[in-house]
Design a protein around this motif. Structure first.
Motif, mmCIF file in Angstrom:
data_model
loop_
_atom_site.group_PDB
_atom_site.id
_atom_site.type_symbol
_atom_site.label_atom_id
_atom_site.label_comp_id
_atom_site.label_asym_id
_atom_site.label_seq_id
_atom_site.Cartn_x
_atom_site.Cartn_y
_atom_site.Cartn_z
ATOM 1 N N LEU A 66 0.826 -1.203 0.000
ATOM 2 C CA LEU A 66 0.000 0.000 0.000
ATOM 3 C C LEU A 66 0.862 1.256 0.000
ATOM 4 O O LEU A 66 0.623 2.202 -0.759
ATOM 5 C CB LEU A 66 -0.937 -0.012 1.213
ATOM 6 N N PHE A 67 1.898 1.274 0.841
ATOM 7 C CA PHE A 67 2.809 2.413 0.874
ATOM 8 C C PHE A 67 3.532 2.563 -0.464
ATOM 9 O O PHE A 67 3.673 3.673 -0.993
ATOM 10 C CB PHE A 67 3.838 2.236 1.993
ATOM 11 N N LEU A 68 4.001 1.455 -1.014
ATOM 12 C CA LEU A 68 4.746 1.477 -2.269
ATOM 13 C C LEU A 68 3.884 2.002 -3.415
ATOM 14 O O LEU A 68 4.288 2.919 -4.149
ATOM 15 C CB LEU A 68 5.251 0.077 -2.592
ATOM 16 N N LEU A 69 2.693 1.422 -3.583
ATOM 17 C CA LEU A 69 1.827 1.826 -4.689
ATOM 18 C C LEU A 69 1.343 3.260 -4.534
ATOM 19 O O LEU A 69 1.230 4.000 -5.517
ATOM 20 C CB LEU A 69 0.628 0.870 -4.785
ATOM 21 N N GLY A 113 -8.173 11.013 -3.791
ATOM 22 C CA GLY A 113 -7.792 10.115 -4.868
ATOM 23 C C GLY A 113 -6.547 9.295 -4.587
ATOM 24 O O GLY A 113 -6.109 8.518 -5.427
ATOM 25 N N GLY A 114 -5.950 9.478 -3.412
ATOM 26 C CA GLY A 114 -4.808 8.653 -3.038
ATOM 27 C C GLY A 114 -3.454 9.296 -3.228
ATOM 28 O O GLY A 114 -2.427 8.647 -3.032
ATOM 29 N N VAL A 115 -3.421 10.577 -3.606
ATOM 30 C CA VAL A 115 -2.131 11.259 -3.772
ATOM 31 C C VAL A 115 -1.542 11.544 -2.400
ATOM 32 O O VAL A 115 -2.245 11.990 -1.485
ATOM 33 C CB VAL A 115 -2.296 12.570 -4.562
ATOM 34 N N SER A 116 -0.259 11.282 -2.234
ATOM 35 C CA SER A 116 0.431 11.494 -0.961
ATOM 36 C C SER A 116 0.237 12.919 -0.454
ATOM 37 O O SER A 116 0.232 13.887 -1.226
ATOM 38 C CB SER A 116 1.927 11.213 -1.140
ATOM 39 N N VAL A 282 -5.443 -3.274 -5.559
ATOM 40 C CA VAL A 282 -5.920 -3.435 -6.936
ATOM 41 C C VAL A 282 -6.245 -2.078 -7.560
ATOM 42 O O VAL A 282 -5.877 -1.789 -8.709
ATOM 43 C CB VAL A 282 -7.169 -4.343 -6.980
ATOM 44 N N ALA A 283 -6.927 -1.208 -6.796
ATOM 45 C CA ALA A 283 -7.335 0.096 -7.322
ATOM 46 C C ALA A 283 -6.126 0.966 -7.649
ATOM 47 O O ALA A 283 -6.073 1.610 -8.710
ATOM 48 C CB ALA A 283 -8.238 0.795 -6.307
ATOM 49 N N LEU A 284 -5.139 1.007 -6.758
ATOM 50 C CA LEU A 284 -3.947 1.820 -7.006
ATOM 51 C C LEU A 284 -3.130 1.258 -8.169
ATOM 52 O O LEU A 284 -2.612 2.014 -9.002
ATOM 53 C CB LEU A 284 -3.080 1.881 -5.740
ATOM 54 N N PHE A 285 -3.019 -0.065 -8.244
ATOM 55 C CA PHE A 285 -2.266 -0.683 -9.340
ATOM 56 C C PHE A 285 -2.903 -0.350 -10.690
ATOM 57 O O PHE A 285 -2.205 0.012 -11.651
ATOM 58 C CB PHE A 285 -2.207 -2.198 -9.139
ATOM 59 N N ALA A 286 -4.219 -0.435 -10.764
ATOM 60 C CA ALA A 286 -4.921 -0.129 -12.018
ATOM 61 C C ALA A 286 -4.718 1.328 -12.412
ATOM 62 O O ALA A 286 -4.521 1.653 -13.592
ATOM 63 C CB ALA A 286 -6.411 -0.438 -11.872
ATOM 64 N N SER A 287 -4.751 2.221 -11.427
ATOM 65 C CA SER A 287 -4.563 3.643 -11.713
ATOM 66 C C SER A 287 -3.143 3.940 -12.176
ATOM 67 O O SER A 287 -2.928 4.810 -13.040
ATOM 68 C CB SER A 287 -4.889 4.472 -10.470
ATOM 69 N N ILE A 288 -2.174 3.237 -11.614
ATOM 70 C CA ILE A 288 -0.783 3.404 -12.051
ATOM 71 C C ILE A 288 -0.623 2.980 -13.512
ATOM 72 O O ILE A 288 0.020 3.682 -14.308
ATOM 73 C CB ILE A 288 0.160 2.588 -11.131
ATOM 74 N N ILE A 289 -1.217 1.850 -13.869
ATOM 75 C CA ILE A 289 -1.160 1.388 -15.255
ATOM 76 C C ILE A 289 -1.809 2.410 -16.186
ATOM 77 O O ILE A 289 -1.294 2.718 -17.276
ATOM 78 C CB ILE A 289 -1.854 0.016 -15.402
ATOM 79 N N PHE A 290 -2.928 2.969 -15.769
ATOM 80 C CA PHE A 290 -3.622 3.981 -16.578
ATOM 81 C C PHE A 290 -2.736 5.213 -16.774
ATOM 82 O O PHE A 290 -2.617 5.738 -17.884
ATOM 83 C CB PHE A 290 -4.934 4.375 -15.913
ATOM 84 N N LEU A 291 -2.114 5.680 -15.702
ATOM 85 C CA LEU A 291 -1.253 6.863 -15.791
ATOM 86 C C LEU A 291 -0.079 6.631 -16.736
ATOM 87 O O LEU A 291 0.255 7.498 -17.550
ATOM 88 C CB LEU A 291 -0.740 7.232 -14.394
ATOM 89 N N ILE A 292 0.539 5.483 -16.631
ATOM 90 C CA ILE A 292 1.673 5.175 -17.514
ATOM 91 C C ILE A 292 1.215 5.109 -18.964
ATOM 92 O O ILE A 292 1.878 5.647 -19.870
ATOM 93 C CB ILE A 292 2.334 3.853 -17.085
ATOM 94 N N SER A 312 8.711 5.549 -0.533
ATOM 95 C CA SER A 312 7.812 4.759 0.310
ATOM 96 C C SER A 312 8.515 4.174 1.530
ATOM 97 O O SER A 312 7.864 3.783 2.498
ATOM 98 C CB SER A 312 7.201 3.609 -0.505
ATOM 99 N N LEU A 313 9.849 4.112 1.491
ATOM 100 C CA LEU A 313 10.577 3.414 2.548
ATOM 101 C C LEU A 313 10.542 4.150 3.882
ATOM 102 O O LEU A 313 10.275 3.546 4.929
ATOM 103 C CB LEU A 313 12.027 3.180 2.116
#
Length: 460
Positions: A66-69, A113-116, A282-292, A312-313
């Motif tokens: 979760l932190f990484l994505l 929307g999940g932005v840091s 799943v939601a963050l991963f899908a959004s990352i793929i969309f952005l790329i 994220s570390l």
């Protein structure tokens, strides 16, 4: 008695050194082991390797994806210009005369929307400077406006927000990020309205005193807006996060066979325990793929992925260290005495007890996620047992614990607060009063309202 006194001394030392800027990566193990040392008879190294490090590792194992994505998602939103495009659009629609409202709404959309939080601060600050200068709104109000939009309702009470403070309780209570949506929405509205009323009052005072923006060195880069995506493309990744998170929880996971989770090699767990965490991943991963896919020509994909991974570390190990600290304290004899006293004081009501303990620990650590993690690691199972025994819906427990983490955490040594002031080039003297009101007083009041609403209407 010595056992109890050592714990209070430990907490005092944590606050003292954290306020002076020492990293929690050093403080948490050092102070935990110091506390063990003065509790004669407790094995020092065993507490470090078998309790502190084990609990840190368990937290990192559970939440690292979760932190990484989240960090990668935020970096891609920033690099693609999506975060800036959203902030610009909201600002234009609201108008420069409503500079504070524009900043609050821009931050709210991005964080929901999940932005840091840190990415939001960097992205919105240049827009805030421009708007505040044009409207001659005092610059000292910028941190409070960013804080209201980022550190309050969109972090802990708005249903579905992917913030870690809203995700952690799912692991302990078998809930998801949409827990108690009705109460969450009402509390979000209360925090937003009260925060804006405070700023209206502050702005009217500034106008009477003929206080303008002020003479400041803003350290803002002049970024060209010509290469930014349009608003609808920019906001689509955020919509994906919110909708896919909900769809996974409500429809997808409940209709697939997950009986294999009962096997020992999968932790002998259940879907109820992991569904909330899975949905956000799943939601963050899908959004990352969309952005790329949408911006691969203008972003440096490798750089964004690497920087997101590195970014994220620090957050996960800071929080994990605080969890390890809490586990060590939890193992001491003195804590059992304190725990029983707090539980008895709350008259067996887990909502009151959990809000009190989580709020205090968040204030002590200067971290909403850190304080919540300690509270749930120590007493999460007990709170759930009490809730089930008294007929309280675990969803309400989730919402209260999440909100309590943002009640007292906005202390002067709060890491996010210190970073925000640094970004804005302001000091505690300039802007802490506003952050104290909108980030501590208002959320604490709203937490009390939430508990009262539950006592009258139940969980909804």
């Amino acid at each position: 008695m010595l056992e109890v006194g050592s714990i209070f001394l430990s907490i005092a030392l944590l606050v003292f050194f954290a306020y002076r800027g020492f990293s929690v990566l050093i403080l948490a193990p050092a102070i935990a082991l110091f506390t063990v040392l003065i509790n004669f008879g407790e094995p020092l190294l065993a507490n470090y390797t078998q309790i502190f490090m084990v609990k840190l590792g368990e937290f990192a194992t559970a939440y690292f994806p979760l932190f990484l994505l989240s960090a990668i998602f935020g970096k891609l939103m920033e690099s693609s210009g999506s975060a800036r495009a959203i902030a610009n659009y909201v600002s234009e629609k609201i108008g420069e005369e409503n500079a504070i409202l524009a900043v609050v709404l821009s931050c709210s959309v991005l964080t929901y929307g999940g932005v840091s939080l840190f990415v939001v601060a960097f992205a919105v600050y240049p827009i805030a400077v421009e708007l505040f200068k044009k409207s001659q709104t005092p610059k000292r109000l910028i941190p409070g406006a960013i804080g209201l939009g980022s550190f309050t309702f969109t972090m802990v009470s708005l249903p579905g927000t992917p913030a870690i403070q809203n995700a952690i309780p799912s692991q302990y209570f078998g809930t998801n990020t949409f827990a108690a949506p009705g109460i969450g929405l009402i509390c979000s509205a209360i925090m937003f309205v009260l925060g804006m009323l405070w700023f209206k009052y502050q702005l009217s005072k500034a106008r009477l005193a003929k206080e303008g923006y002020g003479n400041h060195r803003d350290n803002v880069m002049n970024v060209a807006n010509s290469n930014l995506p349009n608003f609808w493309l920019a906001i689509t990744p955020i919509v994906i996060v919110i909708l896919l998170n909900y769809i996974c929880v409500a429809y997808i996971f409940s209709n697939i066979d997950t009986s294999y989770l009962a096997q020992k090699k999968y932790g002998a767990t259940s879907l109820k325990t992991v569904a909330g965490n899975w949905a956000i991943i799943v939601a963050l991963f899908a959004s990352i793929i969309f952005l790329i896919a949408m911006h691969f020509r203008k972003i440096e994909i490798t750089k964004c992925l690497n920087m997101g991974a590195v970014d994220s570390l620090a957050p996960i190990f800071n929080t994990g260290s605080v969890v390890g600290y809490g586990a060590v304290i939890n193992s001491l004899t003195g804590f059992a005495i304190i725990r029983d006293y707090v539980l008895n004081m709350s008259s067996g009501n887990p909502l009151i007890s959990s809000s009190f303990v989580t709020g205090i620990l968040s204030g002590i650590t200067g971290s909403a996620s850190g304080g919540m993690s300690i509270s749930l690691e120590m007493l999460g199972a007990k709170y759930l047992e009490m809730a089930n025994a008294t007929g309280i819906n675990p969803e309400m427990l989730h919402r209260i614990v999440s909100m309590a983490s943002a009640s007292l955490n906005m202390m002067p040594h709060n890491g996010a607060l210190i970073t925000l002031l640094a970004i804005c080039g302001l000091t505690h003297k300039d802007s802490y009063k506003d952050l104290f009101v909108v980030g501590l007083i208002v959320p604490t009041f709203t937490l009390v309202v939430a508990i009262l609403m539950h006592s009258i209407f139940g969980c909804f």
